[in-house]
Design an enzyme around this catalytic site. Structure first.
Site, PDB file in Angstrom:
ATOM      1  N   ARG A 167       1.057  -1.185  -0.305  1.00 30.06           N
ATOM      2  CA  ARG A 167       0.150   0.122  -0.094  1.00 30.06           C
ATOM      3  C   ARG A 167       0.978   1.194   0.215  1.00 30.06           C
ATOM      4  O   ARG A 167       0.493   2.112  -0.709  1.00 30.06           O
ATOM      5  CB  ARG A 167      -0.938   0.029   1.149  1.00 30.06           C
ATOM      6  CG  ARG A 167      -2.133  -1.260   0.967  1.00 30.06           C
ATOM      7  CD  ARG A 167      -2.875  -1.288   2.334  1.00 30.06           C
ATOM      8  NE  ARG A 167      -3.926  -2.169   1.961  1.00 30.06           N
ATOM      9  CZ  ARG A 167      -4.095  -3.400   2.459  1.00 30.06           C
ATOM     10  NH1 ARG A 167      -2.874  -4.089   2.752  1.00 30.06           N
ATOM     11  NH2 ARG A 167      -5.188  -4.258   1.941  1.00 30.06           N
ATOM     12  N   ASP A 196      -1.502  -6.422  -4.045  1.00 27.78           N
ATOM     13  CA  ASP A 196      -2.914  -5.875  -3.312  1.00 27.78           C
ATOM     14  C   ASP A 196      -3.481  -5.088  -4.263  1.00 27.78           C
ATOM     15  O   ASP A 196      -3.090  -4.889  -5.763  1.00 27.78           O
ATOM     16  CB  ASP A 196      -2.726  -5.104  -2.068  1.00 27.78           C
ATOM     17  CG  ASP A 196      -3.956  -5.454  -0.818  1.00 27.78           C
ATOM     18  OD1 ASP A 196      -4.777  -5.115  -1.435  1.00 27.78           O
ATOM     19  OD2 ASP A 196      -3.522  -5.927   0.051  1.00 27.78           O
ATOM     20  N   HIS A 248      -8.668  -8.628  -3.640  1.00 31.14           N
ATOM     21  CA  HIS A 248      -7.704  -7.600  -3.724  1.00 31.14           C
ATOM     22  C   HIS A 248      -6.876  -7.640  -4.998  1.00 31.14           C
ATOM     23  O   HIS A 248      -5.496  -7.615  -5.109  1.00 31.14           O
ATOM     24  CB  HIS A 248      -6.670  -7.955  -2.483  1.00 31.14           C
ATOM     25  CG  HIS A 248      -7.445  -7.429  -1.066  1.00 31.14           C
ATOM     26  ND1 HIS A 248      -7.399  -6.153  -0.845  1.00 31.14           N
ATOM     27  CD2 HIS A 248      -7.928  -8.249  -0.207  1.00 31.14           C
ATOM     28  CE1 HIS A 248      -8.082  -6.270   0.353  1.00 31.14           C
ATOM     29  NE2 HIS A 248      -8.344  -7.507   0.730  1.00 31.14           N
ATOM     30  N   ASP A 311      -8.993 -12.992   1.322  1.00 35.05           N
ATOM     31  CA  ASP A 311      -9.877 -12.270   2.137  1.00 35.05           C
ATOM     32  C   ASP A 311     -10.620 -11.288   1.425  1.00 35.05           C
ATOM     33  O   ASP A 311     -10.249 -10.939   0.266  1.00 35.05           O
ATOM     34  CB  ASP A 311      -9.144 -11.672   3.455  1.00 35.05           C
ATOM     35  CG  ASP A 311      -7.994 -10.867   2.944  1.00 35.05           C
ATOM     36  OD1 ASP A 311      -7.218 -11.178   2.096  1.00 35.05           O
ATOM     37  OD2 ASP A 311      -7.905  -9.463   3.433  1.00 35.05           O
ATOM     38  N   GLU A 312     -11.790 -10.898   2.144  1.00 40.20           N
ATOM     39  CA  GLU A 312     -12.532  -9.537   1.809  1.00 40.20           C
ATOM     40  C   GLU A 312     -12.886  -9.647   0.132  1.00 40.20           C
ATOM     41  O   GLU A 312     -12.577  -8.797  -0.554  1.00 40.20           O
ATOM     42  CB  GLU A 312     -11.692  -8.473   1.950  1.00 40.20           C
ATOM     43  CG  GLU A 312     -11.300  -8.101   3.551  1.00 40.20           C
ATOM     44  CD  GLU A 312     -10.902  -6.777   3.921  1.00 40.20           C
ATOM     45  OE1 GLU A 312     -11.204  -6.444   4.855  1.00 40.20           O
ATOM     46  OE2 GLU A 312      -9.855  -6.333   3.108  1.00 40.20           O
ATOM     47  N   TRP A 378      -7.903 -12.984  11.209  1.00 43.03           N
ATOM     48  CA  TRP A 378      -7.813 -11.300  11.574  1.00 43.03           C
ATOM     49  C   TRP A 378      -9.238 -11.024  12.040  1.00 43.03           C
ATOM     50  O   TRP A 378      -9.363  -9.931  12.583  1.00 43.03           O
ATOM     51  CB  TRP A 378      -7.702 -10.693  10.140  1.00 43.03           C
ATOM     52  CG  TRP A 378      -8.762 -10.628   9.073  1.00 43.03           C
ATOM     53  CD1 TRP A 378      -8.906 -11.695   8.332  1.00 43.03           C
ATOM     54  CD2 TRP A 378      -9.863  -9.732   9.007  1.00 43.03           C
ATOM     55  NE1 TRP A 378      -9.881 -11.480   7.492  1.00 43.03           N
ATOM     56  CE2 TRP A 378     -10.883 -10.491   7.825  1.00 43.03           C
ATOM     57  CE3 TRP A 378     -10.407  -8.944   9.769  1.00 43.03           C
ATOM     58  CZ2 TRP A 378     -11.867  -9.682   7.420  1.00 43.03           C
ATOM     59  CZ3 TRP A 378     -11.574  -8.436   9.324  1.00 43.03           C
ATOM     60  CH2 TRP A 378     -12.442  -8.709   8.260  1.00 43.03           C
ATOM     61  N   TYR A 401      -2.830  -6.190  15.619  1.00 42.05           N
ATOM     62  CA  TYR A 401      -2.581  -5.312  14.554  1.00 42.05           C
ATOM     63  C   TYR A 401      -1.957  -4.049  15.071  1.00 42.05           C
ATOM     64  O   TYR A 401      -2.539  -3.000  15.627  1.00 42.05           O
ATOM     65  CB  TYR A 401      -4.094  -4.851  14.062  1.00 42.05           C
ATOM     66  CG  TYR A 401      -4.657  -5.633  13.016  1.00 42.05           C
ATOM     67  CD1 TYR A 401      -4.349  -7.251  12.887  1.00 42.05           C
ATOM     68  CD2 TYR A 401      -5.167  -5.173  11.910  1.00 42.05           C
ATOM     69  CE1 TYR A 401      -4.793  -8.137  12.058  1.00 42.05           C
ATOM     70  CE2 TYR A 401      -5.412  -6.280  10.869  1.00 42.05           C
ATOM     71  CZ  TYR A 401      -5.428  -7.683  11.047  1.00 42.05           C
ATOM     72  OH  TYR A 401      -5.955  -8.490   9.896  1.00 42.05           O
ATOM     73  N   ASP A 403      -0.515  -1.637  13.221  1.00 41.14           N
ATOM     74  CA  ASP A 403      -0.664  -0.447  12.443  1.00 41.14           C
ATOM     75  C   ASP A 403      -1.779   0.322  13.200  1.00 41.14           C
ATOM     76  O   ASP A 403      -1.795   1.582  12.907  1.00 41.14           O
ATOM     77  CB  ASP A 403      -1.055  -1.005  10.869  1.00 41.14           C
ATOM     78  CG  ASP A 403      -2.292  -1.680  11.023  1.00 41.14           C
ATOM     79  OD1 ASP A 403      -2.450  -2.782  11.713  1.00 41.14           O
ATOM     80  OD2 ASP A 403      -3.445  -1.380  10.368  1.00 41.14           O
TER      81      ASP A 403
END
Length: 773
Positions: A167, A196, A248, A311-312, A378, A401, A403
């Site tokens: 990112r 990603d 992603h 994921d996602e 997660w 996490y 971050d």
């Protein structure tokens, strides 16, 4: 850079931490399994004489030379056994690349004549050298070590950090510095997130458009990747890559649109979030693409594990694509979850072709996956429990996490395998509420709380959060005899403090860590019986789980992280997480942990070369033109504030329309250390005062408040000149001036991501004083 006064302040903090610390116990992190301190010392020479077996020199000498031990000495000299001050006894040479399940145990003996490190293989030797390096740093006299014996081995086999270089691109210099830090903390996995939506960071020969069109020219070359893998191996660290499919996938679809399921892109995705581009499971070219990529990754990353993300997945394109719908019908796939599982089955076959085992996030969990699939959570402990119930091995990342700004104690309490506790049974139901916690971005968090008395007649609470499972907390405080309670628990968001009334609807602030959030509660008047309630408690506490927890990984996602603030987010917190994964689960004393953390932060900065202390100073000098003579006051003030916890900074950036790759992370809060160790020690002293009501402790605390007040008042013009800190400055000054007025409790406010946390500490002291009156 003039750091002398700032370092003096840090030294005072370290001294403050040490007051309750046993003088003869070294402040190691992670804490070893067994340590026996003995009488006597050994004095080492400036040139360290080391002996290793002749047949092992080719393997062991390069590892020792690369270790942090060497910088304690002018030189290392290899010598005969009778002349050595350091003997290294390694029973056998393990394979040259670190691997899951390698024996990392060691024994360290220090006596009059010699230091001996004994281990089964070279990886245990490396962990012993890491301990010896810390001992040397903390020695009262240079190279003088107390006699002791340490027997040590890790609790969990998998102890890692996910490092997001996508990112925001993080160069190899950052990667290697982080690896040195991981080795110093005895972590053994570097999970390298490389693909990603916002970029593809691997140079590939098979699909060159990926790094040519979807990286802004910022990617890791194959030569750099091989160098990193080799560098990590010398530190005893495995490198596990993550190649994210089927979601992603914006970068993949940008470079090769034919692999997508419908949505196409004209330029790189710059925003953060979950996006529509997905790979097309019905397209045979997609599986050939994955095969080719995995083949190339296998040549770069020798570790048996490869992370596929998974994921996602936003299934909009799958649902709207007739070809994919026909594919689902043909293969009798009833919904997108079934299609996702079918896709993962094909990917698993491809991985097996190259002797790779699959890792994926929670969403890949499905009974059809190969049994050796490793599932990383997660989502939280409830999801990890479901993984284990399904017979799969798991890794825990929820609660690690980093971050997100969080207090270190929150991570420290986050055991991958929950500690066995006495079964809780309710003897009396006291009332409950349904609640809504409003976040700055995304759906509100909703659920129910039921307060009850347990079999010890103490207060407990069952908290059910929709979509996140059930929690049982014994941290329940009755604030009045009229149904007002405060319940504290650790959730995926952080340490969560809920305040409500079971007799009438209420609206109080909830706190996630240091940050207030809107919270409303409605009285729950359900007529649930005590037996029904206890049945729910038993179901929560008696879940059968056959899968194992291999360990955990902290995560440093980089939406709000660049090379300029990377270390402030990782360190020194990661040492405490490393201790949770290495040390015995019985090592839980948070105050002791903070005492050692206050020392290890100096080791990390001065010896390992981590930049967590420098990055705030650099921002102050470079962005705000602060002169060296003014730096000390600002650094002292920074110990009174903290960045807002959880994803508050992310959500505020979203509300400012700055939640994207091109937004400058140029505010002071972006580099502000995530936790004030000085305030943690102040709070510990407040707790001691509250427990004993000793006047001398109160006098010391009040003297500290007056010292802070004096520092702030003397630097009025300096603080007013920094716009970002003006509101915090005024609020803190007011609170300090009123610190003796026990009737005034100043609210703790989130001001654009900065929390004046010292105000919370002052309020705690006032509550303690009122209790001691």
């Amino acid at each position: 850079m003039n750091k002398s006064n700032y370092l003096f302040v840090i030294a005072l903090i370290v001294c403050f931490f040490s007051q309750a610390f046993a003088a003869n116990t070294p402040p190691l992190m992670p804490m070893p399994s067994q340590i026996q301190v003995q009488v006597g010392h050994i004095q080492l020479d400036e040139i360290l004489q080391v002996n290793v077996a002749h047949l092992q020199q080719g393997t062991l000498q390069p590892l020792l030379s690369q270790s942090l031990l060497t910088s304690h000495f002018k030189a290392i000299k290899w010598t005969a056994k009778r002349q050595a001050q350091l003997l290294i006894n390694v029973a056998e040479q393990a394979p040259p690349l670190p691997y899951l399940g390698m024996d990392e145990g060691y024994r360290l003996d220090i006596n009059d004549q010699v230091i001996t490190i004994s281990s089964q293989n070279q990886y245990g030797m490396l962990r012993g050298l890491a301990t010896l390096s810390q001992l040397l740093f903390f020695a009262e006299q240079p190279r003088q070590l107390q006699h002791l014996t340490i027997n040590d081995a890790p609790t969990y086999l998998w102890r890692g950090l996910l490092f997001d270089g996508v990112r925001h691109f993080l160069p190899v210099e950052d990667v290697k510095r982080t690896l040195r830090g991981l080795a110093s903390a005895k972590l053994n996995v570097f999970h390298w997130h490389l693909t990603d939506d916002q970029g593809w960071r691997i140079e590939l020969n098979s699909y060159p458009k990926l790094h040519q069109t979807a990286s802004d020219g910022l990617y890791y070359t194959q030569a750099q990747i091989k160098d990193v893998v080799a560098y990590a191996a010398q530190l005893g660290i495995r490198v596990v890559p993550e190649f994210d499919v089927p979601g992603h996938a914006s970068a993949i679809v940008l470079a090769y649109p034919s692999l997508g399921s419908g949505t196409t892109l004209a330029k790189m995705e710059r925003h953060w979030g979950v996006f529509k581009p997905l790979l097309d499971p019905s397209n045979s070219a997609v599986y050939q693409f994955i095969d080719d990529v995995v083949a190339e990754l296998a040549g770069l990353f020798p570790d048996p594990y490869l992370h596929i993300g998974g994921d996602e997945v936003d299934d909009s394109d799958w649902q709207q694509n007739p070809k994919i719908q026909a594919y689902m019908a043909k293969n009798k796939l009833v919904d997108s979850d079934a299609l996702h599982a079918y896709f993962n089955q094909q990917v698993a076959v491809i991985l097996a072709k190259y002797n790779k085992k699959m890792i994926g996030w929670d969403e890949v969990l499905h009974s059809s996956l190969p049994t050796e699939t490793l599932v990383q959570s997660w989502r939280g402990h409830h999801s990890l429990a479901a993984i284990r119930e399904s017979g799969f091995d798991g890794l825990l990342s929820s609660g690690f996490y980093i971050d997100q700004p969080q207090w270190t104690s929150y991570h420290y309490r986050n055991h991958p395998i929950a500690q066995t506790e006495q079964m809780v049974t309710a003897t009396q139901l006291l009332g409950g509420v349904s609640f809504t916690l409003t976040r700055l971005k995304g759906a509100a968090v909703t659920g129910n709380v039921e307060v009850f008395r347990n079999q010890q007649k103490s207060l407990s609470a069952r908290i059910e959060i929709n979509g996140k499972g059930q929690f049982i907390s014994d941290k329940v405080e009755a604030l009045s005899n009229k149904g007002q309670y405060r319940v504290t628990l650790d959730t995926w968001m952080g340490p969560t403090d809920l305040h409500f009334n079971t007799q009438k609807d209420s609206q109080f602030e909830a706190f996630i860590g240091n940050t207030p959030y809107g919270f409303s509660a409605k009285v729950n008047r359900s007529a649930q019986s005590l037996s029904e309630f206890n049945a729910q408690l038993r179901a929560k506490q008696q879940r059968s789980q056959s899968g194992q927890v291999l360990g955990g990984e902290a995560t440093i996602w980089s939406e709000m992280v660049t090379t300029d603030n990377l270390d402030t987010r990782i360190w020194p917190r990661l040492y405490a997480i490393a201790e949770r994964l290495w040390s015995s689960p019985s090592v839980t004393d948070e105050q002791d942990m903070y005492q050692r953390l206050g020392k290890i932060t100096r080791y990390a900065a001065d010896h390992v070369g981590l930049l967590h202390e420098q990055q705030l100073m650099q921002r102050l000098k470079q962005e705000f033109g602060i002169k060296s003579e003014d730096l000390d006051a600002l650094l002292s003030f920074s110990q009174l504030i903290e960045p807002a916890h959880y994803y508050t900074l992310h959500h505020l950036a979203y509300l400012r329309d700055e939640y994207h790759q091109l937004a400058p992370l140029d505010q002071l809060v972006d580099v502000l250390p995530v936790e004030s160790l000085q305030l943690r020690e102040f709070d510990h002293q407040v707790a001691d005062y509250q427990a004993k009501c000793q006047g001398a402790v109160l006098s010391g605390l009040q003297a500290q408040l007056l010292s802070w007040q004096k520092m702030i008042e003397e630097n009025h013009q300096l603080f007013i000149a920094i716009k970002e800190w003006q509101v915090s400055y005024r609020a803190i000054l007011q609170a300090l001036k009123q610190h003796t007025d026990l009737s005034v409790f100043q609210p703790v406010v989130n001001h654009n991501g900065t929390v004046s946390q010292v105000i919370a500490s002052i309020n705690k002291l006032k509550m303690a004083q009122r209790q001691c009156l």
